[in-house]
Write a protein that holds these residues in place. Sequence first.
Motif, PDB file in Angstrom:
ATOM      1  N   VAL A   1      12.768  -5.198   4.565  1.00 30.33           N
ATOM      2  CA  VAL A   1      11.817  -5.907   4.066  1.00 30.33           C
ATOM      3  C   VAL A   1      12.530  -6.833   5.077  1.00 30.33           C
ATOM      4  CG1 VAL A   1      11.086  -7.249   2.414  1.00 30.33           C
ATOM      5  CG2 VAL A   1      10.913  -4.934   1.727  1.00 30.33           C
ATOM      6  N   LYS A   2      11.164  -7.831   5.203  1.00 28.12           N
ATOM      7  CA  LYS A   2      11.796  -9.648   6.074  1.00 28.12           C
ATOM      8  C   LYS A   2      11.204  -9.768   5.461  1.00 28.12           C
ATOM      9  CE  LYS A   2      11.848 -12.595  10.822  1.00 28.12           C
ATOM     10  NZ  LYS A   2      10.995 -12.044  11.873  1.00 28.12           N
ATOM     11  N   PHE A   3      11.250 -11.856   4.808  1.00 30.73           N
ATOM     12  CA  PHE A   3      11.065 -11.939   4.065  1.00 30.73           C
ATOM     13  C   PHE A   3      10.943 -13.663   5.153  1.00 30.73           C
ATOM     14  CE2 PHE A   3      14.030 -10.046   1.515  1.00 30.73           C
ATOM     15  CZ  PHE A   3      13.395  -9.393   0.376  1.00 30.73           C
ATOM     16  N   ALA A   4      10.236 -14.552   4.372  1.00 34.74           N
ATOM     17  CA  ALA A   4       9.595 -15.824   5.652  1.00 34.74           C
ATOM     18  C   ALA A   4      10.715 -16.522   5.949  1.00 34.74           C
ATOM     19  CB  ALA A   4       8.292 -16.427   4.467  1.00 34.74           C
ATOM     20  N   ASP A   5      11.176 -16.949   5.095  1.00 36.87           N
ATOM     21  CA  ASP A   5      12.533 -17.865   5.669  1.00 36.87           C
ATOM     22  C   ASP A   5      13.730 -16.823   6.092  1.00 36.87           C
ATOM     23  OD1 ASP A   5      14.240 -15.788   3.483  1.00 36.87           O
ATOM     24  OD2 ASP A   5      14.830 -17.171   2.893  1.00 36.87           O
ATOM     25  N   GLY A   6      13.294 -15.344   6.959  1.00 37.83           N
ATOM     26  CA  GLY A   6      14.221 -14.955   8.002  1.00 37.83           C
ATOM     27  C   GLY A   6      14.916 -14.312   7.668  1.00 37.83           C
ATOM     28  N   ARG A   7      14.926 -14.311   6.086  1.00 42.23           N
ATOM     29  CA  ARG A   7      16.239 -13.201   4.824  1.00 42.23           C
ATOM     30  C   ARG A   7      15.975 -11.401   5.618  1.00 42.23           C
ATOM     31  NH1 ARG A   7      17.541 -14.250  -0.247  1.00 42.23           N
ATOM     32  NH2 ARG A   7      15.158 -15.407  -0.391  1.00 42.23           N
ATOM     33  N   THR A   8      16.836 -10.886   5.729  1.00 45.81           N
ATOM     34  CA  THR A   8      16.160  -9.155   5.379  1.00 45.81           C
ATOM     35  C   THR A   8      16.615  -8.741   4.404  1.00 45.81           C
ATOM     36  OG1 THR A   8      17.530  -8.153   7.189  1.00 45.81           O
ATOM     37  CG2 THR A   8      15.379  -9.101   8.062  1.00 45.81           C
ATOM     38  N   ALA A   9      16.301  -7.027   4.149  1.00 49.28           N
ATOM     39  CA  ALA A   9      16.680  -6.982   2.737  1.00 49.28           C
ATOM     40  C   ALA A   9      16.835  -5.187   3.260  1.00 49.28           C
ATOM     41  CB  ALA A   9      16.485  -6.777   1.714  1.00 49.28           C
ATOM     42  N   GLN A  10      17.563  -4.145   2.577  1.00 54.52           N
ATOM     43  CA  GLN A  10      16.897  -3.826   3.244  1.00 54.52           C
ATOM     44  C   GLN A  10      16.807  -2.852   0.882  1.00 54.52           C
ATOM     45  OE1 GLN A  10      20.666  -0.360   2.049  1.00 54.52           O
ATOM     46  NE2 GLN A  10      18.429   1.422   2.628  1.00 54.52           N
ATOM     47  N   ALA A  11      15.137  -1.840   1.193  1.00 55.42           N
ATOM     48  CA  ALA A  11      14.377  -1.950  -0.191  1.00 55.42           C
ATOM     49  C   ALA A  11      13.939   0.010  -0.729  1.00 55.42           C
ATOM     50  CB  ALA A  11      13.264  -2.233   0.499  1.00 55.42           C
ATOM     51  N   ARG A  12      13.708   0.582  -1.546  1.00 58.77           N
ATOM     52  CA  ARG A  12      13.364   1.377  -1.518  1.00 58.77           C
ATOM     53  C   ARG A  12      12.378   1.536  -2.697  1.00 58.77           C
ATOM     54  NH1 ARG A  12      15.316   1.997  -7.746  1.00 58.77           N
ATOM     55  NH2 ARG A  12      16.762   0.439  -8.543  1.00 58.77           N
ATOM     56  N   VAL A  13      11.485   2.958  -2.129  1.00 55.55           N
ATOM     57  CA  VAL A  13      10.340   2.714  -3.601  1.00 55.55           C
ATOM     58  C   VAL A  13      10.646   2.672  -4.845  1.00 55.55           C
ATOM     59  CG1 VAL A  13       7.787   4.025  -3.089  1.00 55.55           C
ATOM     60  CG2 VAL A  13       9.657   3.803  -1.110  1.00 55.55           C
ATOM     61  N   LEU A  14      10.219   2.658  -5.732  1.00 54.86           N
ATOM     62  CA  LEU A  14      10.112   2.129  -7.011  1.00 54.86           C
ATOM     63  C   LEU A  14       8.644   3.752  -7.502  1.00 54.86           C
ATOM     64  CD1 LEU A  14      10.257  -1.053  -7.852  1.00 54.86           C
ATOM     65  CD2 LEU A  14      12.509   0.746  -8.021  1.00 54.86           C
ATOM     66  N   GLY A  15       7.910   3.640  -6.314  1.00 54.10           N
ATOM     67  CA  GLY A  15       7.141   4.949  -7.266  1.00 54.10           C
ATOM     68  C   GLY A  15       5.510   4.037  -6.112  1.00 54.10           C
ATOM     69  N   ALA A  16       4.724   5.412  -6.559  1.00 51.49           N
ATOM     70  CA  ALA A  16       3.414   5.107  -5.270  1.00 51.49           C
ATOM     71  C   ALA A  16       2.417   6.153  -5.626  1.00 51.49           C
ATOM     72  CB  ALA A  16       3.722   5.644  -3.458  1.00 51.49           C
ATOM     73  N   ASP A  17       0.776   5.809  -5.668  1.00 48.93           N
ATOM     74  CA  ASP A  17      -0.001   5.857  -6.161  1.00 48.93           C
ATOM     75  C   ASP A  17      -0.855   6.361  -5.313  1.00 48.93           C
ATOM     76  OD1 ASP A  17      -1.839   7.659  -7.946  1.00 48.93           O
ATOM     77  OD2 ASP A  17      -3.121   5.237  -8.684  1.00 48.93           O
ATOM     78  N   THR A  18      -1.000   7.364  -4.449  1.00 49.70           N
ATOM     79  CA  THR A  18      -1.682   7.720  -3.038  1.00 49.70           C
ATOM     80  C   THR A  18      -3.398   7.404  -3.531  1.00 49.70           C
ATOM     81  OG1 THR A  18      -1.771  10.352  -3.318  1.00 49.70           O
ATOM     82  CG2 THR A  18      -0.091   9.394  -2.309  1.00 49.70           C
ATOM     83  N   LYS A  19      -3.937   8.143  -4.883  1.00 46.06           N
ATOM     84  CA  LYS A  19      -4.889   8.002  -5.568  1.00 46.06           C
ATOM     85  C   LYS A  19      -6.114   6.168  -5.169  1.00 46.06           C
ATOM     86  CE  LYS A  19      -5.637  11.963  -8.156  1.00 46.06           C
ATOM     87  NZ  LYS A  19      -5.489  12.496  -9.648  1.00 46.06           N
TER      88      LYS A  19
ATOM     89  N   ASN B   1       0.577  -0.872  -0.238  1.00 47.18           N
ATOM     90  CA  ASN B   1      -0.112  -0.189   0.009  1.00 47.18           C
ATOM     91  C   ASN B   1       0.932   1.272   0.010  1.00 47.18           C
ATOM     92  OD1 ASN B   1      -3.127  -1.946   2.102  1.00 47.18           O
ATOM     93  ND2 ASN B   1      -2.896  -1.023   0.211  1.00 47.18           N
ATOM     94  N   ALA B   2      -0.087   2.562  -0.769  1.00 47.61           N
ATOM     95  CA  ALA B   2       1.034   3.796  -1.175  1.00 47.61           C
ATOM     96  C   ALA B   2       1.398   4.262   0.736  1.00 47.61           C
ATOM     97  CB  ALA B   2       1.052   4.072  -1.764  1.00 47.61           C
ATOM     98  N   HIS B   3       0.175   3.969   1.494  1.00 47.33           N
ATOM     99  CA  HIS B   3      -0.109   4.516   2.825  1.00 47.33           C
ATOM    100  C   HIS B   3       1.479   4.201   4.275  1.00 47.33           C
ATOM    101  CE1 HIS B   3      -2.593   1.208   3.987  1.00 47.33           C
ATOM    102  NE2 HIS B   3      -1.803   1.674   4.926  1.00 47.33           N
ATOM    103  N   VAL B   4       1.911   2.519   3.394  1.00 49.11           N
ATOM    104  CA  VAL B   4       2.947   2.055   4.829  1.00 49.11           C
ATOM    105  C   VAL B   4       3.966   2.642   4.402  1.00 49.11           C
ATOM    106  CG1 VAL B   4       4.452  -0.234   4.400  1.00 49.11           C
ATOM    107  CG2 VAL B   4       1.564  -0.431   4.111  1.00 49.11           C
ATOM    108  N   VAL B   5       4.459   2.874   3.026  1.00 49.25           N
ATOM    109  CA  VAL B   5       5.563   3.602   2.522  1.00 49.25           C
ATOM    110  C   VAL B   5       5.343   4.853   2.799  1.00 49.25           C
ATOM    111  CG1 VAL B   5       6.612   1.283   1.665  1.00 49.25           C
ATOM    112  CG2 VAL B   5       5.592   2.934   0.132  1.00 49.25           C
ATOM    113  N   ALA B   6       4.469   5.671   3.230  1.00 43.68           N
ATOM    114  CA  ALA B   6       4.561   7.030   2.414  1.00 43.68           C
ATOM    115  C   ALA B   6       5.170   8.134   3.009  1.00 43.68           C
ATOM    116  CB  ALA B   6       3.014   7.582   3.100  1.00 43.68           C
ATOM    117  N   GLY B   7       6.457   8.780   2.781  1.00 39.57           N
ATOM    118  CA  GLY B   7       7.082   9.593   4.018  1.00 39.57           C
ATOM    119  C   GLY B   7       8.581   9.148   4.245  1.00 39.57           C
ATOM    120  N   ALA B   8       9.265   7.659   4.018  1.00 38.75           N
ATOM    121  CA  ALA B   8       9.627   6.676   4.411  1.00 38.75           C
ATOM    122  C   ALA B   8      11.032   6.998   3.719  1.00 38.75           C
ATOM    123  CB  ALA B   8       9.271   5.252   3.159  1.00 38.75           C
TER     124      ALA B   8
END
Length: 297
Positions: free
Chosen positions: A128-146, A116-123
Motif C-alpha cells: 500500500v502507498k499512502f498520500a504522504d509517500g509512505r509504503t507498507a505491506q498489507a494482508r487481506v482480512l477477507g473478501a466477498d467476490t459476490k 474491491n475483491a478483484h483488486v486483491v484476488a489471488g494476491a
Amino acid sequence: MGPYGGGPAGPPPPPPFPNRGRAWNLRQKLLAGGAALALALAAGGVGAAVSTALTSNDTVASGPTAVSGAASKGGTAAQVAKAVQPSVVSIQARTGAGGSGGSGVVLRSDGVIMTNAHVVAGAEQVAVKFADGRTAQARVLGADTKSDIALIKAENVSGLKPAALGNSDALAVGDEVLAVGSPLGLDGSVTSGIVSALGREIKEGDSGGGGGQDLPPGLGQLSRQESTVIKNAIQTDAAINPGNSGGALVNSAGQVIGINTAIATSGSNSGNIGVGFSIPMNEAKKVATQILANGTT
C-alpha cells in the motif's frame, strides 16, 4: 500475530510500486438497461477516500456530517478534493503469475482499508502507498467476490486519516460527485461529474477465460472467477478508468457514497466513455462489517 489474528508478517513487501504494466481491460457484459456494451473492471491504480469510522464492536459506522475542510453540503470540488486526498491509498497486489493494482479507502487509523475483491484476488503479497509517500505491506482480512468488496490491513502504521462514509440511499440523480483515485497510475487524480442513474444491475467476471483478449500477466485467474452481480449500482459520468478500482465516489460534503468498481466500454475503446459504476456505500458497509466479524462473508 497481528491485532486481527492471522500469522506472522510473512516475506518482505514487494518493491514499492514498480512500473505498472499495461492497463488491463477485462470486459464483461453490461446488464443495465439492456445496453450492448462491455464492462471493464476499473483496476490498476490508486484509490480514494474521505472519512469513516469503525465502532468498538468492529462494525462499520458513519455519520452524515460533512468532512472538515469540505465545507457544509455543497463544498467546492477543490475543497472536497483537499479533504479526501489524505485518505487515498494505492494498492499493488502480487500473484504467482504477475500482479495488478487498484485503489483503497482508509477505514481506520490503524490501517484497515476497503477495496474491491478483484483488486486483491489471488494476491500473495500486497503493498500500500499512502498520500504522504509512505509504503507498507498489507494482508487481506477477507473478501466477498459476490459484492466485490474486500478489506486489507496495512501493517505497522498508525495515525492514518480515516474516511467519512455517506448515506448512499440519500443520493438523487443529478447530484454532483467526484471520483478520486489513480487512473493509469496517476496518483491522486480527481474527476468530477454527476449521478447519472441509480439502481443499475451490472455483471462482472465470468468472461470465459478472457475470450481471447490481450490480458496482462496474472489476470487469467481473475477472468475465470465466479461472476459478480452488483445490484443497485450507482452510475456516474465522472471519469473512471483502469486504476480506479476500489477508489471512492464522493459527494459534495466530502463523504464516500460509493466504491468505484467498473466502467462500460464500447468497441475498441477500453477507457472512459462517461459510463462508470460504483458499489453503494450502504451495501459496502454491511459487507465490511461481516468481514471484520467473520474474516469473510
